[in-house]
Write a protein that holds these residues in place. Structure first.
Motif, PDB file in Angstrom:
ATOM      1  N   PRO A   1      95.577  92.172 -11.735  1.00 39.26           N
ATOM      2  CA  PRO A   1      94.684  93.019 -10.937  1.00 39.26           C
ATOM      3  C   PRO A   1      94.734  94.476 -11.396  1.00 39.26           C
ATOM      4  CG  PRO A   1      96.087  91.654  -9.530  1.00 39.26           C
ATOM      5  CD  PRO A   1      96.639  91.555 -10.918  1.00 39.26           C
ATOM      6  N   THR A   2      93.583  95.018 -11.737  1.00 39.69           N
ATOM      7  CA  THR A   2      93.458  96.440 -12.068  1.00 39.69           C
ATOM      8  C   THR A   2      92.100  96.917 -11.561  1.00 39.69           C
ATOM      9  OG1 THR A   2      92.392  96.102 -14.212  1.00 39.69           O
ATOM     10  CG2 THR A   2      94.822  96.157 -14.188  1.00 39.69           C
ATOM     11  N   GLU A   3      91.980  98.200 -11.360  1.00 36.95           N
ATOM     12  CA  GLU A   3      90.697  98.738 -10.923  1.00 36.95           C
ATOM     13  C   GLU A   3      89.630  98.522 -11.989  1.00 36.95           C
ATOM     14  OE1 GLU A   3      88.728 102.769  -8.948  1.00 36.95           O
ATOM     15  OE2 GLU A   3      90.797 102.813  -9.698  1.00 36.95           O
ATOM     16  N   LYS A   4      89.998  98.648 -13.262  1.00 40.86           N
ATOM     17  CA  LYS A   4      89.051  98.430 -14.353  1.00 40.86           C
ATOM     18  C   LYS A   4      88.494  97.007 -14.322  1.00 40.86           C
ATOM     19  CE  LYS A   4      88.580  98.706 -19.390  1.00 40.86           C
ATOM     20  NZ  LYS A   4      89.277  99.026 -20.675  1.00 40.86           N
ATOM     21  N   LEU A   5      89.387  96.046 -14.097  1.00 40.53           N
ATOM     22  CA  LEU A   5      88.956  94.649 -14.003  1.00 40.53           C
ATOM     23  C   LEU A   5      88.004  94.453 -12.829  1.00 40.53           C
ATOM     24  CD1 LEU A   5      89.245  91.605 -14.797  1.00 40.53           C
ATOM     25  CD2 LEU A   5      91.171  91.525 -13.189  1.00 40.53           C
ATOM     26  N   PHE A   6      88.329  95.058 -11.710  1.00 45.32           N
ATOM     27  CA  PHE A   6      87.503  94.886 -10.518  1.00 45.32           C
ATOM     28  C   PHE A   6      86.128  95.546 -10.685  1.00 45.32           C
ATOM     29  CE2 PHE A   6      91.661  94.627  -7.878  1.00 45.32           C
ATOM     30  CZ  PHE A   6      91.834  93.322  -8.303  1.00 45.32           C
ATOM     31  N   LEU A   7      86.079  96.676 -11.384  1.00 45.84           N
ATOM     32  CA  LEU A   7      84.790  97.312 -11.660  1.00 45.84           C
ATOM     33  C   LEU A   7      83.915  96.397 -12.521  1.00 45.84           C
ATOM     34  CD1 LEU A   7      86.019 100.950 -12.361  1.00 45.84           C
ATOM     35  CD2 LEU A   7      84.391 100.298 -10.576  1.00 45.84           C
ATOM     36  N   ALA A   8      84.542  95.742 -13.510  1.00 49.44           N
ATOM     37  CA  ALA A   8      83.798  94.818 -14.369  1.00 49.44           C
ATOM     38  C   ALA A   8      83.303  93.614 -13.573  1.00 49.44           C
ATOM     39  CB  ALA A   8      84.679  94.371 -15.538  1.00 49.44           C
ATOM     40  N   ALA A   9      84.142  93.105 -12.651  1.00 47.36           N
ATOM     41  CA  ALA A   9      83.740  91.968 -11.821  1.00 47.36           C
ATOM     42  C   ALA A   9      82.569  92.341 -10.921  1.00 47.36           C
ATOM     43  CB  ALA A   9      84.926  91.489 -10.988  1.00 47.36           C
TER      44      ALA A   9
ATOM     45  N   ALA B   1      87.029  95.909  -1.717  1.00 49.55           N
ATOM     46  CA  ALA B   1      87.583  94.683  -1.147  1.00 49.55           C
ATOM     47  C   ALA B   1      88.621  94.065  -2.073  1.00 49.55           C
ATOM     48  CB  ALA B   1      86.467  93.688  -0.861  1.00 49.55           C
ATOM     49  N   LEU B   2      88.360  94.068  -3.364  1.00 45.84           N
ATOM     50  CA  LEU B   2      89.319  93.510  -4.325  1.00 45.84           C
ATOM     51  C   LEU B   2      90.587  94.355  -4.405  1.00 45.84           C
ATOM     52  CD1 LEU B   2      86.754  92.504  -7.083  1.00 45.84           C
ATOM     53  CD2 LEU B   2      88.251  90.926  -5.844  1.00 45.84           C
ATOM     54  N   LEU B   3      90.421  95.668  -4.395  1.00 49.35           N
ATOM     55  CA  LEU B   3      91.592  96.551  -4.424  1.00 49.35           C
ATOM     56  C   LEU B   3      92.463  96.321  -3.189  1.00 49.35           C
ATOM     57  CD1 LEU B   3      89.927  99.877  -5.637  1.00 49.35           C
ATOM     58  CD2 LEU B   3      91.658  98.567  -6.899  1.00 49.35           C
ATOM     59  N   GLU B   4      91.840  96.203  -2.025  1.00 49.84           N
ATOM     60  CA  GLU B   4      92.606  96.037  -0.791  1.00 49.84           C
ATOM     61  C   GLU B   4      93.222  94.642  -0.692  1.00 49.84           C
ATOM     62  OE1 GLU B   4      90.127  99.289   1.929  1.00 49.84           O
ATOM     63  OE2 GLU B   4      89.995  97.154   2.413  1.00 49.84           O
ATOM     64  N   THR B   5      92.492  93.631  -1.125  1.00 55.34           N
ATOM     65  CA  THR B   5      93.027  92.275  -1.042  1.00 55.34           C
ATOM     66  C   THR B   5      94.194  92.086  -1.997  1.00 55.34           C
ATOM     67  OG1 THR B   5      90.774  91.511  -0.579  1.00 55.34           O
ATOM     68  CG2 THR B   5      92.410  89.830  -1.060  1.00 55.34           C
ATOM     69  N   SER B   6      94.119  92.678  -3.163  1.00 55.29           N
ATOM     70  CA  SER B   6      95.187  92.536  -4.164  1.00 55.29           C
ATOM     71  C   SER B   6      96.392  93.397  -3.865  1.00 55.29           C
ATOM     72  CB  SER B   6      94.644  92.890  -5.549  1.00 55.29           C
ATOM     73  OG  SER B   6      94.278  94.269  -5.616  1.00 55.29           O
ATOM     74  N   GLY B   7      96.255  94.369  -2.954  1.00 51.21           N
ATOM     75  CA  GLY B   7      97.363  95.255  -2.626  1.00 51.21           C
ATOM     76  C   GLY B   7      97.395  96.527  -3.439  1.00 51.21           C
TER      77      GLY B   7
END
Length: 350
Positions: free
Chosen positions: A281-289, A317-323
């Motif tokens: 989990p990274t912010e970069k990955l979540f932005l791409a998703a 949502a991804l940032l918060e769910t992943s911690g």
């Protein structure tokens, strides 16, 4: 209001038989949405079959998951300890969706079946293919800021309004039904239909088919629900999302994402889910998703704002769910689920 016959069923079998034999008959449970449609003249059934006389619903263990009876109230489900702990997105979606008074009456089967909030559908003076097939879609050339980005057609651009439905789709819930043809199991992501040329058909349920339970499968990951709405309290989502993540150490083993307020059904995004699988989990990955999740969006004249709003909401949502980012409030409460406002607190049903 159109005159109709009222009858209370004593069993599921009786309810099914009463509705199935009359083409314009329908079920009523909590009635929190149906009564409005009756008063507005949008629904004009010939017979209402009340399900309040059926045995009360329960929440029980099932194959490592939970079975939620159809008549379990939204309040009871939201406050249930196992749902709050293991299926957090369900609690958050319920608490962000309605006031305590409505949740005390609304049922788990009825909530996902509520009809669209499109103002043209709810105004009998406007053309609407969902209300009167073949009459046209006023939203296509009208004010469509609340309408769909995905899966729409030239017949209908309405969205499905249920918060709960989005969470259930992300958790791969299953719907148990009984009807004139017997019983069956429907994967929740398959329950709602896209409009196509038959937008008056919201779901795959046959006439007289009754939901008896909703099953939540075994799940040991983390889930979370977020919504953005016009006002701070008890408004329908402009955009919402539910995320379910299963982690294997420091990597995402499996991700499930459902978007709300953007389609005629809760909108799963398998391409974005696949991008997350096996990754750290990274912010970069979540932005791409998030970019991938909204890559095929088709905005209308007034709802283009939903694309950047939805991408930003999904990243959060991804940032918060992943911690990687703290929740805005305690998990399983509306404080965690709301963006730009609060929606209510958990309280035990009376």
């Amino acid at each position: 209001m159109n005159p109709f016959h009222y009858q209370r069923a004593g069993s599921a079998a009786e309810a099914v038989a009463l509705v199935a034999r009359e083409p314009a008959a329908t079920f009523i449970a909590g009635g929190t949405s149906e009564v409005d449609l009756l008063k507005e003249g949008v629904h004009q059934p010939t017979r209402l079959v009340d399900l309040a006389g059926l045995p009360p619903g329960t929440i029980a263990p099932l194959n490592g998951g939970l079975r939620l009876g159809a008549s379990v109230s939204n309040s009871a489900a939201a406050a249930h300890p196992e749902i709050r702990q293991r299926y957090t997105a369900v609690s958050e979606a319920l608490l962000a969706g309605a006031s305590t008074q409505i949740r005390n009456v609304a049922t788990m089967a009825g909530n996902p079946l509520q009809r669209t909030r499109c103002p043209y559908f709810r105004d009998p003076g406007q053309p609407c293919n969902k209300r009167v097939p073949g009459s046209g879609c006023a939203a296509l050339g009208g004010l469509n800021r609340m309408h769909a980005l995905f899966g729409a057609s030239s017949s209908c651009v309405a969205t499905q309004p249920s918060d709960l439905a989005v969470a259930l789709a992300a958790l791969d819930a299953q719907v148990q039904t009984t009807g004139p043809g017997g019983s069956r199991t429907i994967p929740f992501p398959d329950l709602h239909r896209l409009p196509g040329s038959t937008p008056h058909l919201d779901t795959v349920l046959e006439h007289g088919e009754l939901i008896t339970a909703i099953d939540l499968p075994a799940f040991s990951g983390r889930s979370h629900y977020l919504k953005v709405r016009d006002r701070a309290s008890y408004a329908y989502a402009l955009v919402s999302c539910a995320v379910a993540l299963e982690l294997d150490g420091t990597r995402i083993r499996r991700a499930r994402i459902a978007l709300g307020g953007v389609a005629h059904k809760p909108w799963r995004v398998p391409a974005a889910e696949a991008l997350l699988a096996g990754q750290k989990p990274t912010e970069k990955l979540f932005l791409a998703a998030a970019e991938r999740a909204f890559a095929e969006a088709k905005p209308l004249e007034h709802n283009g704002y939903k694309v950047p709003m939805g991408r930003n909401l999904l990243v959060r949502a991804l940032l918060e769910t992943s911690g990687l980012q703290p929740l805005a409030g305690p998990a399983g409460t509306a404080f965690a689920a709301s963006v730009g406002g609060m929606g209510g607190l958990v309280s035990s049903p009376r």
